[in-house]
Design a protein around this motif. Structure first.
Motif, PDB file in Angstrom:
ATOM      1  N   PRO A  69       0.829  -1.211   0.000  1.00 14.85           N
ATOM      2  CA  PRO A  69       0.000   0.000   0.000  1.00 14.85           C
ATOM      3  C   PRO A  69       0.858   1.254   0.000  1.00 14.85           C
ATOM      4  O   PRO A  69       1.892   1.311   0.663  1.00 14.85           O
ATOM      5  CB  PRO A  69      -0.790  -0.119   1.306  1.00 14.85           C
ATOM      6  N   GLY A  70       0.429   2.252  -0.763  1.00 15.61           N
ATOM      7  CA  GLY A  70       1.167   3.507  -0.853  1.00 15.61           C
ATOM      8  C   GLY A  70       2.278   3.505  -1.881  1.00 15.61           C
ATOM      9  O   GLY A  70       2.915   4.532  -2.103  1.00 15.61           O
ATOM     10  N   SER A  71       2.524   2.363  -2.519  1.00 17.40           N
ATOM     11  CA  SER A  71       3.542   2.326  -3.575  1.00 17.40           C
ATOM     12  C   SER A  71       3.170   3.316  -4.659  1.00 17.40           C
ATOM     13  O   SER A  71       1.988   3.561  -4.928  1.00 17.40           O
ATOM     14  CB  SER A  71       3.633   0.926  -4.188  1.00 17.40           C
ATOM     15  N   GLU A  72       4.181   3.878  -5.291  1.00 14.79           N
ATOM     16  CA  GLU A  72       3.945   4.904  -6.304  1.00 14.79           C
ATOM     17  C   GLU A  72       3.915   4.298  -7.709  1.00 14.79           C
ATOM     18  O   GLU A  72       4.762   3.474  -8.059  1.00 14.79           O
ATOM     19  CB  GLU A  72       5.036   5.971  -6.225  1.00 14.79           C
ATOM     20  N   ILE A  73       2.940   4.750  -8.479  1.00 16.44           N
ATOM     21  CA  ILE A  73       2.802   4.356  -9.873  1.00 16.44           C
ATOM     22  C   ILE A  73       2.911   5.630 -10.691  1.00 16.44           C
ATOM     23  O   ILE A  73       2.119   6.559 -10.524  1.00 16.44           O
ATOM     24  CB  ILE A  73       1.436   3.677 -10.137  1.00 16.44           C
ATOM     25  N   VAL A  74       3.902   5.717 -11.571  1.00 14.42           N
ATOM     26  CA  VAL A  74       4.109   6.914 -12.381  1.00 14.42           C
ATOM     27  C   VAL A  74       3.162   6.875 -13.576  1.00 14.42           C
ATOM     28  O   VAL A  74       3.116   5.893 -14.325  1.00 14.42           O
ATOM     29  CB  VAL A  74       5.576   7.036 -12.847  1.00 14.42           C
ATOM     30  N   LEU A  75       2.415   7.959 -13.734  1.00 13.79           N
ATOM     31  CA  LEU A  75       1.452   8.101 -14.823  1.00 13.79           C
ATOM     32  C   LEU A  75       1.754   9.364 -15.615  1.00 13.79           C
ATOM     33  O   LEU A  75       2.330  10.306 -15.075  1.00 13.79           O
ATOM     34  CB  LEU A  75       0.033   8.227 -14.253  1.00 13.79           C
ATOM     35  N   PRO A  76       1.317   9.404 -16.864  1.00 11.97           N
ATOM     36  CA  PRO A  76       1.457  10.661 -17.604  1.00 11.97           C
ATOM     37  C   PRO A  76       0.547  11.719 -16.990  1.00 11.97           C
ATOM     38  O   PRO A  76      -0.581  11.413 -16.572  1.00 11.97           O
ATOM     39  CB  PRO A  76       1.023  10.314 -19.032  1.00 11.97           C
ATOM     40  N   ALA A  77       1.022  12.945 -16.919  1.00  9.38           N
ATOM     41  CA  ALA A  77       0.205  14.030 -16.376  1.00  9.38           C
ATOM     42  C   ALA A  77      -1.013  14.282 -17.265  1.00  9.38           C
ATOM     43  O   ALA A  77      -2.053  14.746 -16.799  1.00  9.38           O
ATOM     44  CB  ALA A  77       1.035  15.297 -16.234  1.00  9.38           C
ATOM     45  N   LEU A  92      -2.767   2.376  -4.057  1.00  9.78           N
ATOM     46  CA  LEU A  92      -1.460   2.877  -4.496  1.00  9.78           C
ATOM     47  C   LEU A  92      -1.535   4.381  -4.715  1.00  9.78           C
ATOM     48  O   LEU A  92      -2.611   4.977  -4.671  1.00  9.78           O
ATOM     49  CB  LEU A  92      -1.056   2.146  -5.772  1.00  9.78           C
ATOM     50  N   THR A  93      -0.393   5.000  -4.946  1.00 13.12           N
ATOM     51  CA  THR A  93      -0.312   6.450  -5.086  1.00 13.12           C
ATOM     52  C   THR A  93       0.087   6.835  -6.502  1.00 13.12           C
ATOM     53  O   THR A  93       1.183   6.472  -6.950  1.00 13.12           O
ATOM     54  CB  THR A  93       0.721   7.022  -4.096  1.00 13.12           C
ATOM     55  N   PRO A  94      -0.774   7.571  -7.212  1.00 13.22           N
ATOM     56  CA  PRO A  94      -0.372   8.038  -8.536  1.00 13.22           C
ATOM     57  C   PRO A  94       0.630   9.184  -8.420  1.00 13.22           C
ATOM     58  O   PRO A  94       0.490  10.057  -7.555  1.00 13.22           O
ATOM     59  CB  PRO A  94      -1.674   8.510  -9.171  1.00 13.22           C
ATOM     60  N   VAL A  95       1.642   9.155  -9.242  1.00 12.41           N
ATOM     61  CA  VAL A  95       2.646  10.221  -9.322  1.00 12.41           C
ATOM     62  C   VAL A  95       2.700  10.613 -10.794  1.00 12.41           C
ATOM     63  O   VAL A  95       2.735   9.742 -11.673  1.00 12.41           O
ATOM     64  CB  VAL A  95       4.024   9.732  -8.836  1.00 12.41           C
ATOM     65  N   TYR A  96       2.706  11.894 -11.062  1.00 16.39           N
ATOM     66  CA  TYR A  96       2.588  12.357 -12.441  1.00 16.39           C
ATOM     67  C   TYR A  96       3.914  12.842 -13.006  1.00 16.39           C
ATOM     68  O   TYR A  96       4.677  13.521 -12.329  1.00 16.39           O
ATOM     69  CB  TYR A  96       1.555  13.473 -12.523  1.00 16.39           C
ATOM     70  N   ALA A  97       4.149  12.461 -14.250  1.00 14.44           N
ATOM     71  CA  ALA A  97       5.320  12.921 -14.996  1.00 14.44           C
ATOM     72  C   ALA A  97       4.825  13.602 -16.261  1.00 14.44           C
ATOM     73  O   ALA A  97       3.790  13.227 -16.821  1.00 14.44           O
ATOM     74  CB  ALA A  97       6.226  11.740 -15.343  1.00 14.44           C
ATOM     75  N   LEU A 106       5.161   9.851 -22.395  1.00 19.04           N
ATOM     76  CA  LEU A 106       5.910  10.242 -21.206  1.00 19.04           C
ATOM     77  C   LEU A 106       7.306  10.710 -21.578  1.00 19.04           C
ATOM     78  O   LEU A 106       7.980  10.097 -22.411  1.00 19.04           O
ATOM     79  CB  LEU A 106       6.029   9.059 -20.242  1.00 19.04           C
ATOM     80  N   SER A 107       7.739  11.757 -20.935  1.00 17.00           N
ATOM     81  CA  SER A 107       9.089  12.264 -21.114  1.00 17.00           C
ATOM     82  C   SER A 107      10.030  11.479 -20.198  1.00 17.00           C
ATOM     83  O   SER A 107       9.844  11.481 -18.978  1.00 17.00           O
ATOM     84  CB  SER A 107       9.142  13.749 -20.748  1.00 17.00           C
ATOM     85  N   PRO A 108      11.024  10.775 -20.753  1.00 14.72           N
ATOM     86  CA  PRO A 108      11.960  10.031 -19.898  1.00 14.72           C
ATOM     87  C   PRO A 108      12.613  10.912 -18.834  1.00 14.72           C
ATOM     88  O   PRO A 108      12.768  10.491 -17.687  1.00 14.72           O
ATOM     89  CB  PRO A 108      12.985   9.479 -20.879  1.00 14.72           C
ATOM     90  N   ALA A 109      12.975  12.141 -19.203  1.00 10.92           N
ATOM     91  CA  ALA A 109      13.608  13.043 -18.230  1.00 10.92           C
ATOM     92  C   ALA A 109      12.637  13.381 -17.108  1.00 10.92           C
ATOM     93  O   ALA A 109      13.017  13.436 -15.929  1.00 10.92           O
ATOM     94  CB  ALA A 109      14.083  14.313 -18.925  1.00 10.92           C
ATOM     95  N   SER A 110      11.375  13.570 -17.436  1.00 11.13           N
ATOM     96  CA  SER A 110      10.370  13.879 -16.431  1.00 11.13           C
ATOM     97  C   SER A 110      10.129  12.678 -15.511  1.00 11.13           C
ATOM     98  O   SER A 110       9.956  12.842 -14.304  1.00 11.13           O
ATOM     99  CB  SER A 110       9.063  14.291 -17.116  1.00 11.13           C
ATOM    100  N   VAL A 111      10.136  11.486 -16.088  1.00 11.61           N
ATOM    101  CA  VAL A 111       9.960  10.279 -15.274  1.00 11.61           C
ATOM    102  C   VAL A 111      11.112  10.147 -14.286  1.00 11.61           C
ATOM    103  O   VAL A 111      10.900   9.879 -13.102  1.00 11.61           O
ATOM    104  CB  VAL A 111       9.849   9.019 -16.160  1.00 11.61           C
ATOM    105  N   GLU A 112      12.323  10.359 -14.762  1.00 12.89           N
ATOM    106  CA  GLU A 112      13.497  10.262 -13.869  1.00 12.89           C
ATOM    107  C   GLU A 112      13.376  11.183 -12.668  1.00 12.89           C
ATOM    108  O   GLU A 112      13.762  10.824 -11.561  1.00 12.89           O
ATOM    109  CB  GLU A 112      14.781  10.589 -14.638  1.00 12.89           C
ATOM    110  N   LYS A 113      12.799  12.365 -12.881  1.00 10.78           N
ATOM    111  CA  LYS A 113      12.678  13.347 -11.803  1.00 10.78           C
ATOM    112  C   LYS A 113      11.717  12.913 -10.698  1.00 10.78           C
ATOM    113  O   LYS A 113      11.845  13.362  -9.570  1.00 10.78           O
ATOM    114  CB  LYS A 113      12.211  14.699 -12.363  1.00 10.78           C
TER     115      LYS A 113
END
Length: 122
Positions: A69-77, A92-97, A106-113
């Motif tokens: 629970p609370g794990s982050e899943i990166v999604l497109p903004a 889970l927790t959505p995180v936006y790139a 998705l921007s690879p540089a944005s995902v890395e951040k």
């Protein structure tokens, strides 16, 4: 890719299948079970699971991954509102790139951040 075709189900078959769907979730009847088995055979896999929507399919995938629970899943903004809602419903927790403005991918540089030690999927 699954080829397109014109369905050839009879009215009785459609009625039986819809009757099984009314009993979902978790207790689908024989028509749904037959469909799952036939579809799995058709695409060459051991099992297939019928779900009523892509959102339910995504939720099942996220739950099957077993992320804490609370794990982050990166999604497109730039996404459909239901996608982060499903991520939250799975605990889970959505995180936006950000996305690339010319491709909308998705921007690879944005995902890395936005990657952290709690990131489990992109």
């Amino acid at each position: 890719m699954i080829p397109r075709f014109k369905p050839t189900a009879t009215a009785g078959e459609i009625t039986a299948f819809l009757g099984d769907l009314v009993r979902m979730p978790g207790c689908a009847g024989p028509e749904v079970a037959r469909f799952e088995a036939a579809f799995a055979h058709y695409i060459g896999v051991p099992h297939a699971v019928f779900v009523p929507s892509g959102r339910m399919g995504l939720w099942l995938i996220l739950k099957a991954c077993g992320y804490p629970p609370g794990s982050e899943i990166v999604l497109p903004a730039f996404t459909y509102f239901a996608i982060p809602a499903v991520v939250c419903a799975a605990g889970l927790t959505p995180v936006y790139a950000d996305i690339e403005p010319d491709t909308y991918e998705l921007s690879p540089a944005s995902v890395e951040k936005v990657l952290t030690g709690r990131t489990r999927a992109v």
